[in-house]
Scaffold this motif. Sequence first.
Motif, PDB file in Angstrom:
ATOM      1  N   SER A   1      -8.051  10.752   4.067  1.00  0.00           N
ATOM      2  CA  SER A   1      -7.068   9.905   4.713  1.00  0.00           C
ATOM      3  C   SER A   1      -5.732  10.575   4.468  1.00  0.00           C
ATOM      4  CB  SER A   1      -7.077   8.505   4.104  1.00  0.00           C
ATOM      5  OG  SER A   1      -5.915   7.820   4.541  1.00  0.00           O
TER       6      SER A   1
ATOM      7  N   THR B   1     -13.499   0.826   2.500  1.00  0.00           N
ATOM      8  CA  THR B   1     -13.902   1.224   3.856  1.00  0.00           C
ATOM      9  C   THR B   1     -15.058   2.222   3.797  1.00  0.00           C
ATOM     10  OG1 THR B   1     -12.278   3.006   3.923  1.00  0.00           O
ATOM     11  CG2 THR B   1     -11.592   0.877   4.834  1.00  0.00           C
TER      12      THR B   1
ATOM     13  N   ARG C   1      -6.046  11.356  -2.348  1.00  0.00           N
ATOM     14  CA  ARG C   1      -4.960  11.569  -3.323  1.00  0.00           C
ATOM     15  C   ARG C   1      -5.256  12.781  -4.206  1.00  0.00           C
ATOM     16  NH1 ARG C   1      -6.118   6.121  -2.636  1.00  0.00           N
ATOM     17  NH2 ARG C   1      -4.428   4.900  -1.728  1.00  0.00           N
TER      18      ARG C   1
ATOM     19  N   LYS D   1      -2.098   9.280   2.763  1.00  0.00           N
ATOM     20  CA  LYS D   1      -1.663   9.274   1.367  1.00  0.00           C
ATOM     21  C   LYS D   1      -1.045  10.641   1.046  1.00  0.00           C
ATOM     22  CE  LYS D   1      -4.842   5.825   1.484  1.00  0.00           C
ATOM     23  NZ  LYS D   1      -5.584   5.482   2.695  1.00  0.00           N
TER      24      LYS D   1
ATOM     25  N   GLN E   1      -7.772   8.553  11.131  1.00  0.00           N
ATOM     26  CA  GLN E   1      -7.491   8.163   9.748  1.00  0.00           C
ATOM     27  C   GLN E   1      -8.778   8.266   8.946  1.00  0.00           C
ATOM     28  OE1 GLN E   1      -6.206   3.894  10.869  1.00  0.00           O
ATOM     29  NE2 GLN E   1      -7.014   3.603   8.811  1.00  0.00           N
ATOM     30  N   GLY E   2      -8.683   8.023   7.626  1.00  0.00           N
ATOM     31  CA  GLY E   2      -9.809   8.293   6.741  1.00  0.00           C
ATOM     32  C   GLY E   2     -11.116   7.638   7.157  1.00  0.00           C
ATOM     33  N   ARG E   3     -11.032   6.370   7.551  1.00  0.00           N
ATOM     34  CA  ARG E   3     -12.278   5.645   7.838  1.00  0.00           C
ATOM     35  C   ARG E   3     -12.994   6.175   9.070  1.00  0.00           C
ATOM     36  NH1 ARG E   3      -9.236   0.065   7.853  1.00  0.00           N
ATOM     37  NH2 ARG E   3      -7.997   1.304   6.437  1.00  0.00           N
TER      38      ARG E   3
ATOM     39  N   PHE F   1     -14.356   3.675  -2.082  1.00  0.00           N
ATOM     40  CA  PHE F   1     -13.273   2.817  -1.594  1.00  0.00           C
ATOM     41  C   PHE F   1     -13.903   1.818  -0.607  1.00  0.00           C
ATOM     42  CE2 PHE F   1      -9.904   1.809   1.496  1.00  0.00           C
ATOM     43  CZ  PHE F   1      -9.079   1.131   0.638  1.00  0.00           C
TER      44      PHE F   1
ATOM     45  N   THR G   1       0.827  -1.207   0.000  1.00  0.00           N
ATOM     46  CA  THR G   1       0.000   0.000   0.000  1.00  0.00           C
ATOM     47  C   THR G   1       0.862   1.258   0.000  1.00  0.00           C
ATOM     48  OG1 THR G   1      -1.741   1.207   1.177  1.00  0.00           O
ATOM     49  CG2 THR G   1      -0.174  -0.003   2.538  1.00  0.00           C
TER      50      THR G   1
ATOM     51  N   THR H   1     -14.358  10.383  -5.429  1.00  0.00           N
ATOM     52  CA  THR H   1     -13.084   9.918  -4.897  1.00  0.00           C
ATOM     53  C   THR H   1     -11.980  10.339  -5.865  1.00  0.00           C
ATOM     54  OG1 THR H   1     -14.292   7.990  -4.054  1.00  0.00           O
ATOM     55  CG2 THR H   1     -11.901   7.868  -4.007  1.00  0.00           C
TER      56      THR H   1
ATOM     57  N   ARG I   1      -2.378  -5.085  -7.284  1.00  0.00           N
ATOM     58  CA  ARG I   1      -1.965  -3.688  -7.193  1.00  0.00           C
ATOM     59  C   ARG I   1      -0.544  -3.583  -6.661  1.00  0.00           C
ATOM     60  NH1 ARG I   1      -4.562   0.706  -3.074  1.00  0.00           N
ATOM     61  NH2 ARG I   1      -3.270  -0.500  -1.632  1.00  0.00           N
TER      62      ARG I   1
ATOM     63  N   GLU J   1     -15.228   8.712   7.720  1.00  0.00           N
ATOM     64  CA  GLU J   1     -16.347   8.027   7.061  1.00  0.00           C
ATOM     65  C   GLU J   1     -17.372   7.553   8.090  1.00  0.00           C
ATOM     66  OE1 GLU J   1     -14.191   4.904   5.148  1.00  0.00           O
ATOM     67  OE2 GLU J   1     -13.224   6.245   3.712  1.00  0.00           O
TER      68      GLU J   1
ATOM     69  N   ASP K   1     -13.739  12.588  -1.520  1.00  0.00           N
ATOM     70  CA  ASP K   1     -12.874  11.692  -0.763  1.00  0.00           C
ATOM     71  C   ASP K   1     -11.491  11.973  -1.345  1.00  0.00           C
ATOM     72  OD1 ASP K   1     -11.285   9.662   0.169  1.00  0.00           O
ATOM     73  OD2 ASP K   1     -12.715   8.046  -0.253  1.00  0.00           O
TER      74      ASP K   1
ATOM     75  N   ASN L   1      -9.365   5.295  -6.527  1.00  0.00           N
ATOM     76  CA  ASN L   1      -8.533   4.137  -6.172  1.00  0.00           C
ATOM     77  C   ASN L   1      -9.098   2.833  -6.736  1.00  0.00           C
ATOM     78  OD1 ASN L   1      -6.702   2.439  -4.897  1.00  0.00           O
ATOM     79  ND2 ASN L   1      -7.394   2.859  -2.832  1.00  0.00           N
TER      80      ASN L   1
HETATM   81  N1  F0G Z   1     -10.532   6.582   0.760  1.00  0.00           N
HETATM   82  C1  F0G Z   1      -9.653   6.110  -0.144  1.00  0.00           C
HETATM   83  C2  F0G Z   1      -9.774   6.546  -1.570  1.00  0.00           C
HETATM   84  C3  F0G Z   1      -8.639   5.217   0.251  1.00  0.00           C
HETATM   85  O1  F0G Z   1      -7.791   4.754  -0.663  1.00  0.00           O
HETATM   86  C4  F0G Z   1      -8.546   4.828   1.614  1.00  0.00           C
HETATM   87  C5  F0G Z   1      -7.518   3.903   2.063  1.00  0.00           C
HETATM   88  C6  F0G Z   1      -9.498   5.354   2.513  1.00  0.00           C
HETATM   89  C7  F0G Z   1     -10.467   6.233   2.053  1.00  0.00           C
HETATM   90  C8  F0G Z   1      -9.495   4.976   3.970  1.00  0.00           C
HETATM   91  O2  F0G Z   1      -8.485   5.641   4.630  1.00  0.00           O
HETATM   92  O3  F0G Z   1      -6.995   3.813   5.489  1.00  0.00           O
HETATM   93  O4  F0G Z   1      -6.864   6.162   6.370  1.00  0.00           O
HETATM   94  O5  F0G Z   1      -8.791   4.726   6.935  1.00  0.00           O
HETATM   95  N2  F0G Z   1      -6.789   3.205   1.283  1.00  0.00           N
HETATM   96  C9  F0G Z   1      -5.684   2.344   1.631  1.00  0.00           C
HETATM   97  C10 F0G Z   1      -5.200   1.619   0.404  1.00  0.00           C
HETATM   98  C11 F0G Z   1      -5.917   1.457   2.800  1.00  0.00           C
HETATM   99  O6  F0G Z   1      -4.334   0.726   0.552  1.00  0.00           O
HETATM  100  O7  F0G Z   1      -5.618   1.934  -0.717  1.00  0.00           O
HETATM  101  P1  F0G Z   1      -7.746   5.036   5.923  1.00  0.00           P
END
Ligand code: F0G
Length: 461
Positions: A260, A132, A223, A263, A105-107, A130, A56, A187, A409, A110, A220, A191
């Motif tokens: 999140s 989560t 990135r 990234k 963190q991102g989730r 994504f 990742t 998003t 990936r 959410e 979202d 992703n």
């Molecule tokens: N949104 C997107 C677009 C993400 O790619 C991720 C996490 C999250 C939300 C959640 O964020 O991990 O900080 O809670 N993506 C990682 C990945 C885990 O490997 O693509 P998080």
Amino acid sequence: MGRMDWAWKTIIEPFKIKSVEPLGFTTRSERETVLRDGGYNLFNVPADKVLIDLLTDSGTSAMSAEQWAGIMRGDESYAGARSFFRLQEVIRSLTGYREVIPVHQGRAAERILFQIIGGAGKTVIANSHFDTTRANVEVSGAEALDLPVAEAHQIDQPADFKGNMDTLALEAALKERGKDVPVVIMTVTNNSVGGQPVSMHNLREVSEICRHYKIPLLLDCARFAENAYFIKLREPGYAKRPVADIAREMFSYAQGCMMSAKKDALVNMGGFLALNDKELAKKAREVLIVGEGFTTYGGLAGRDLEAMAIGLQEILEEEYLSYRIRSIAYLADGLRRAQVPFIEPPGGHGVYVDAKRMLPHIPPEQYPGQALICELYRTGGIRGVEIGSLMFGRRRDGRFEPAAMELVRLAVPRRVYTQSHIDFVIEVFADLAARAASLRGLRLLEASEHLAHFTARLEPI
Ligand code: F0G
């Protein structure tokens, strides 16, 4: 291209290295043992036994000297820490959103959001959720609907903005059940369809449709900087605009964002929710205090807030973004030369290899993506992640339903690996591609019903 307005071919990493970590060299027989002990699941492999870790790009960035200095300066006051105000200022000037809520963190962003605006009978629409994000929508009782453009499914057909949303489908969905849609999410980059960017044109269109139906649009934005740089490279009218400006324009079409920070804020832990809506922000802070922490730290240490504020500014440096996007393309070029098929074009944070096409003799129920990452590890100590039938296939009552795609990936951590690390990955892939027909599939021994890929155990056939 940033201030370096010359045209050498070499991709220069725009940093020098002050602190190094050794890589985990292992022998082939050690790796074989590690695989067997871990049930042929790379999530069970200790990181010390991994040479190049492309599992990742999340939380795996190298921080800058300036960020480490910020770690020392971080203000650890429980309430009203200086580091919070610094972060708030950076986020406000980047996004224009006034209400800034830090989370761990991102989730977490959410969970807080959908606990408030989700619920049974509701439908959340996104270009693609994504995993989560989808999980948090569904846990609330709501439905998560993906409306990506058709090009997103054509693996070998390159297109500039495969991350876009299908705006006709959005119109139709909102016309039919707009009153049950609490929010639309874009998003950036997308992703789930390969780290593909969304165009400014598409964002603007989605924003106009949402305004017409009076539905808030949120980004979202994990990135966002990579997305903004793709707009600069690919969308007419943006070539000469500073990336920070492009990012601000992206944010201007939405009423808020969840991020999140692991990234594009170049930190190992962190995230935030930023909103225009004062009422929603008030409710979010109430949920935050119960589960994450007080409103000015949200589950993070002051030092984390400081590092995040600095990372959000460093990520917009154009020398960095030029290097970032070019170095992912460099990995893709090498794989293309080795005749390894992948989602074209490569994304902003990695390359998504098409295991179905690379290993056509391994049927989905024998997990070609997982077979590929196991062989990648066995051969070169490289770790990728399967995004295919192990992750998304359905197994119920002895029946198997494969995922739509069998992908692997290769996500590239930010500022961590040099070009020769990537050359090594390409070399291992070339070796693998040459003997692809001899690779064998895997048999699933045990898996939980949800998020099976984290805990599954398999064995070679
Ligand atoms: N949104 C997107 C677009 C993400 O790619 C991720 C996490 C999250 C939300 C959640 O964020 O991990 O900080 O809670 N993506 C990682 C990945 C885990 O490997 O693509 P998080």
